[in-house]
Design a protein around this motif. Structure first.
Motif, mmCIF file in Angstrom:
data_model
loop_
_atom_site.group_PDB
_atom_site.id
_atom_site.type_symbol
_atom_site.label_atom_id
_atom_site.label_comp_id
_atom_site.label_asym_id
_atom_site.label_seq_id
_atom_site.Cartn_x
_atom_site.Cartn_y
_atom_site.Cartn_z
ATOM 1 N N PRO A 171 -28.246 -10.049 58.484
ATOM 2 C CA PRO A 171 -27.447 -9.874 57.409
ATOM 3 C C PRO A 171 -28.284 -9.138 56.498
ATOM 4 O O PRO A 171 -29.264 -8.870 56.258
ATOM 5 C CB PRO A 171 -27.169 -11.172 56.663
ATOM 6 C CG PRO A 171 -28.412 -11.828 57.423
ATOM 7 C CD PRO A 171 -28.915 -11.419 58.746
ATOM 8 N N LEU A 172 -27.393 -7.995 55.862
ATOM 9 C CA LEU A 172 -27.895 -7.003 54.878
ATOM 10 C C LEU A 172 -27.589 -7.409 53.437
ATOM 11 O O LEU A 172 -26.581 -7.892 53.448
ATOM 12 C CB LEU A 172 -27.369 -5.790 55.294
ATOM 13 C CG LEU A 172 -27.595 -4.990 56.360
ATOM 14 C CD1 LEU A 172 -26.913 -3.767 56.708
ATOM 15 C CD2 LEU A 172 -29.209 -4.851 56.771
ATOM 16 N N HIS A 173 -28.524 -7.243 52.544
ATOM 17 C CA HIS A 173 -28.284 -7.472 51.291
ATOM 18 C C HIS A 173 -28.574 -6.332 50.371
ATOM 19 O O HIS A 173 -29.600 -5.673 50.632
ATOM 20 C CB HIS A 173 -28.886 -8.771 50.625
ATOM 21 C CG HIS A 173 -28.871 -9.742 51.466
ATOM 22 N ND1 HIS A 173 -27.792 -10.800 51.313
ATOM 23 C CD2 HIS A 173 -29.698 -10.443 52.614
ATOM 24 C CE1 HIS A 173 -27.852 -11.872 52.230
ATOM 25 N NE2 HIS A 173 -28.950 -11.510 52.917
ATOM 26 N N MET A 174 -27.780 -5.802 49.221
ATOM 27 C CA MET A 174 -28.038 -4.908 48.370
ATOM 28 C C MET A 174 -28.171 -5.310 47.009
ATOM 29 O O MET A 174 -27.203 -6.014 46.506
ATOM 30 C CB MET A 174 -26.815 -3.620 48.728
ATOM 31 C CG MET A 174 -27.407 -2.422 47.788
ATOM 32 S SD MET A 174 -25.871 -1.395 47.247
ATOM 33 C CE MET A 174 -25.435 -2.354 45.814
ATOM 34 N N TYR A 175 -29.078 -4.959 46.323
ATOM 35 C CA TYR A 175 -29.555 -5.376 44.980
ATOM 36 C C TYR A 175 -29.688 -3.857 44.051
ATOM 37 O O TYR A 175 -29.885 -2.895 44.513
ATOM 38 C CB TYR A 175 -30.878 -6.105 45.030
ATOM 39 C CG TYR A 175 -30.909 -7.209 45.648
ATOM 40 C CD1 TYR A 175 -30.266 -8.411 45.441
ATOM 41 C CD2 TYR A 175 -31.186 -7.328 47.246
ATOM 42 C CE1 TYR A 175 -30.226 -9.727 45.958
ATOM 43 C CE2 TYR A 175 -31.333 -8.306 47.846
ATOM 44 C CZ TYR A 175 -30.748 -9.422 47.412
ATOM 45 O OH TYR A 175 -30.779 -10.951 47.971
ATOM 46 N N TYR A 176 -29.417 -4.147 42.937
ATOM 47 C CA TYR A 176 -29.549 -3.034 41.795
ATOM 48 C C TYR A 176 -30.045 -3.472 40.654
ATOM 49 O O TYR A 176 -29.997 -4.686 40.156
ATOM 50 C CB TYR A 176 -28.185 -2.383 41.571
ATOM 51 C CG TYR A 176 -27.066 -3.086 41.095
ATOM 52 C CD1 TYR A 176 -26.941 -2.948 39.602
ATOM 53 C CD2 TYR A 176 -26.331 -4.131 41.672
ATOM 54 C CE1 TYR A 176 -25.869 -3.638 39.022
ATOM 55 C CE2 TYR A 176 -25.405 -5.117 40.995
ATOM 56 C CZ TYR A 176 -25.048 -4.710 39.512
ATOM 57 O OH TYR A 176 -24.023 -5.315 39.108
ATOM 58 N N TRP A 177 -30.576 -2.485 40.096
ATOM 59 C CA TRP A 177 -31.161 -2.839 38.513
ATOM 60 C C TRP A 177 -30.987 -1.573 37.672
ATOM 61 O O TRP A 177 -31.220 -0.614 38.298
ATOM 62 C CB TRP A 177 -32.509 -3.227 38.630
ATOM 63 C CG TRP A 177 -33.148 -3.556 37.132
ATOM 64 C CD1 TRP A 177 -33.254 -4.750 36.675
ATOM 65 C CD2 TRP A 177 -33.912 -2.539 36.284
ATOM 66 N NE1 TRP A 177 -33.761 -4.478 35.297
ATOM 67 C CE2 TRP A 177 -34.498 -3.250 35.199
ATOM 68 C CE3 TRP A 177 -34.322 -1.316 36.641
ATOM 69 C CZ2 TRP A 177 -35.107 -2.586 34.295
ATOM 70 C CZ3 TRP A 177 -35.040 -0.723 35.850
ATOM 71 C CH2 TRP A 177 -35.456 -1.230 34.382
ATOM 72 N N HIS A 178 -30.806 -1.830 36.279
ATOM 73 C CA HIS A 178 -30.953 -0.493 35.433
ATOM 74 C C HIS A 178 -31.358 -1.198 34.134
ATOM 75 O O HIS A 178 -31.552 -2.639 33.957
ATOM 76 C CB HIS A 178 -29.628 0.209 35.401
ATOM 77 C CG HIS A 178 -28.364 -0.600 34.976
ATOM 78 N ND1 HIS A 178 -28.099 -1.293 33.692
ATOM 79 C CD2 HIS A 178 -27.583 -1.058 35.673
ATOM 80 C CE1 HIS A 178 -27.008 -1.987 33.859
ATOM 81 N NE2 HIS A 178 -26.506 -1.781 34.805
ATOM 82 N N LYS A 179 -31.833 -0.446 33.352
ATOM 83 C CA LYS A 179 -32.468 -0.846 31.829
ATOM 84 C C LYS A 179 -31.663 -1.830 31.083
ATOM 85 O O LYS A 179 -32.019 -2.620 30.196
ATOM 86 C CB LYS A 179 -33.015 0.298 31.144
ATOM 87 C CG LYS A 179 -34.126 1.033 31.723
ATOM 88 C CD LYS A 179 -34.551 2.017 30.816
ATOM 89 C CE LYS A 179 -35.665 2.751 31.382
ATOM 90 N NZ LYS A 179 -36.210 4.035 30.533
ATOM 91 N N GLU A 180 -30.193 -1.773 31.425
ATOM 92 C CA GLU A 180 -29.392 -2.864 30.499
ATOM 93 C C GLU A 180 -29.410 -4.263 31.337
ATOM 94 O O GLU A 180 -28.787 -5.293 30.418
ATOM 95 C CB GLU A 180 -28.075 -2.353 30.516
ATOM 96 C CG GLU A 180 -27.904 -1.055 29.581
ATOM 97 C CD GLU A 180 -26.405 -0.336 29.376
ATOM 98 O OE1 GLU A 180 -25.446 -1.357 29.782
ATOM 99 O OE2 GLU A 180 -26.261 0.486 29.156
ATOM 100 N N ARG A 208 -21.763 -5.478 56.794
ATOM 101 C CA ARG A 208 -21.825 -4.919 55.669
ATOM 102 C C ARG A 208 -22.259 -3.564 55.763
ATOM 103 O O ARG A 208 -23.158 -3.227 56.256
ATOM 104 C CB ARG A 208 -22.757 -5.671 54.625
ATOM 105 C CG ARG A 208 -22.302 -7.098 54.397
ATOM 106 C CD ARG A 208 -23.523 -7.896 53.618
ATOM 107 N NE ARG A 208 -22.817 -9.123 53.168
ATOM 108 C CZ ARG A 208 -23.438 -10.179 52.668
ATOM 109 N NH1 ARG A 208 -24.958 -9.934 52.122
ATOM 110 N NH2 ARG A 208 -22.896 -11.439 52.068
ATOM 111 N N ILE A 209 -21.244 -2.667 55.411
ATOM 112 C CA ILE A 209 -21.376 -1.127 55.410
ATOM 113 C C ILE A 209 -21.573 -0.406 54.168
ATOM 114 O O ILE A 209 -21.609 0.683 53.925
ATOM 115 C CB ILE A 209 -20.489 -0.673 56.543
ATOM 116 C CG1 ILE A 209 -19.091 -0.630 56.184
ATOM 117 C CG2 ILE A 209 -20.789 -1.202 57.937
ATOM 118 C CD1 ILE A 209 -18.587 0.153 55.227
ATOM 119 N N GLY A 210 -21.345 -1.379 53.040
ATOM 120 C CA GLY A 210 -21.385 -0.661 51.680
ATOM 121 C C GLY A 210 -21.232 -1.661 50.589
ATOM 122 O O GLY A 210 -20.851 -2.888 50.877
ATOM 123 N N CYS A 211 -21.032 -1.164 49.439
ATOM 124 C CA CYS A 211 -20.890 -1.970 48.273
ATOM 125 C C CYS A 211 -19.884 -1.233 47.322
ATOM 126 O O CYS A 211 -19.816 0.101 47.092
ATOM 127 C CB CYS A 211 -22.167 -2.376 47.800
ATOM 128 S SG CYS A 211 -21.886 -3.071 46.076
#
Length: 343
Positions: free
Chosen positions: A170-179, A196-199
């Motif tokens: 299984p694939l997992h996508m995580y993200y972060w920005h300053k807010e 899972r091929i995208g978000c």
């Protein structure tokens, strides 16, 4: 991770020199400045946004009342160049590609009355080179990762699974920005046959003109396939919708006028540049294609040879004054000259 002292090496940098710096100690009252004693990297789990800290030199020739600054240089793997800043602080945060080496150098600068109001720079620097924790000798777990800010409405990110990865991983996508205080997982995965091929970030706001960091990884603890990290700003990933209402009119002397409107949505009209594709089919069946760049939403063509067919399509993207890069929209509907209404 290791911290070491090294001789000053010549390397290509794009540093902005803000101060006059004296690097020859015999030109500055014999003052000798040591570099910082140690550099540390702190990872707060922000997907490549790292905190760099360093400790002051062990001695400054016994002079403690002189102002001290530091010159930090680090290699930006995304831009493929050295960057740097000068600061009185002993900490600085910067963006790094966690799939590559982290390379940092720090000098000490001493100024004030003890150096005749010039800045003495340490002849040596303290350096840190930190290797990735997981190199992935078979490559990254995903390939061809790309994100598109669709008509400045929502972001869509897609990738291809590495064919060497296990089928059921299984694939997992995580993200972060300053807010964000902490990293977050993809709000809505895109699936093909359960993979899972995208978000999709539909309904999820992301800030513009701010680095947004992404990571795609699997649940395996092995390092044969490494996680994928990247950082981007969404205003540089815009793909406008196709142009609205292309209209073709013929003038009284046989000239042809093509007009169109910008796509609906948030994309500013003055940020768009256009391409018009002129497609001419001659009576012998051969085609002639011509691409015409323009900043306007209309073009007038001189009288054309009517022994054939002249057709036009339009597309757009953000020009370089509004974004560093952009995607071309899809082509508009094809409009052909049929000798219709005049303008």
């Amino acid at each position: 991770m290791k911290t070491l002292m090294a001789n000053k090496l010549a390397h290509s940098t794009s540093l902005i020199v803000l101060l006059v710096i004296c690097t020859k100690q015999w030109h500055c009252n014999g003052i000798q400045v040591d570099p910082p004693t140690e550099i540390k990297i702190r990872d707060h789990g922000q997907l490549g946004h790292l905190e760099i800290t360093w400790t002051p030199p062990g001695r400054l020739d016994g002079i403690q009342e002189c102002p001290t600054r530091y010159q930090l240089e680090y290699f930006n793997a995304y831009a493929q160049r050295w960057e740097g800043i000068q600061t009185p602080q002993q900490t600085y945060s910067a963006q790094f590609d966690l799939m590559r080496d982290i390379h940092v150098k720090v000098y000490t600068l001493l100024g004030g009355h003890c150096t005749n109001n010039t800045w003495v720079k340490s002849l040596n620097y303290t350096e840190l080179v930190q290797k990735p924790t997981c190199t992935g000798h078979l490559g990254n777990i995903v390939e061809n990762f790309t994100c598109v800010f669709e008509n400045m409405k929502h972001l869509i990110c897609k990738w291809h699974k590495n064919p060497k990865s296990p089928t059921n991983l299984p694939l997992h996508m995580y993200y972060w920005h300053k807010e964000l205080e902490n990293t977050e997982e993809c709000p809505q995965y895109l699936l093909i046959n359960g993979v899972r091929i995208g978000c999709s970030f539909t309904g999820k706001r992301l800030p513009e003109f701010t680095d947004v960091n992404f990571c795609v990884n699997g649940s395996s603890t092995e390092c044969s396939l490494g996680p994928m990290y990247t950082s981007l700003q969404i205003q540089d990933r815009v793909k406008p919708d196709r142009a609205n209402k292309p209209i073709l009119k013929t003038g009284p002397q046989g000239s042809v006028k093509l007009t169109w409107q910008k796509p609906d949505g948030n994309v500013p009209e003055d940020c768009l540049e256009w391409e018009v594709l002129h497609d001419k089919k001659r009576l012998d069946g051969k085609k002639e294609l011509k691409l015409i760049p323009t900043m306007q939403t209309s073009l007038i063509f001189p009288p054309m040879n009517m022994h054939g067919q002249n057709c036009f399509r339009v597309r757009s993207k953000l020009h370089r004054y509004c974004a560093r890069k952009s995607f071309w929209s899809e082509w508009s509907l094809r409009k052909c000259d049929t000798g219709g209404s005049n303008f």
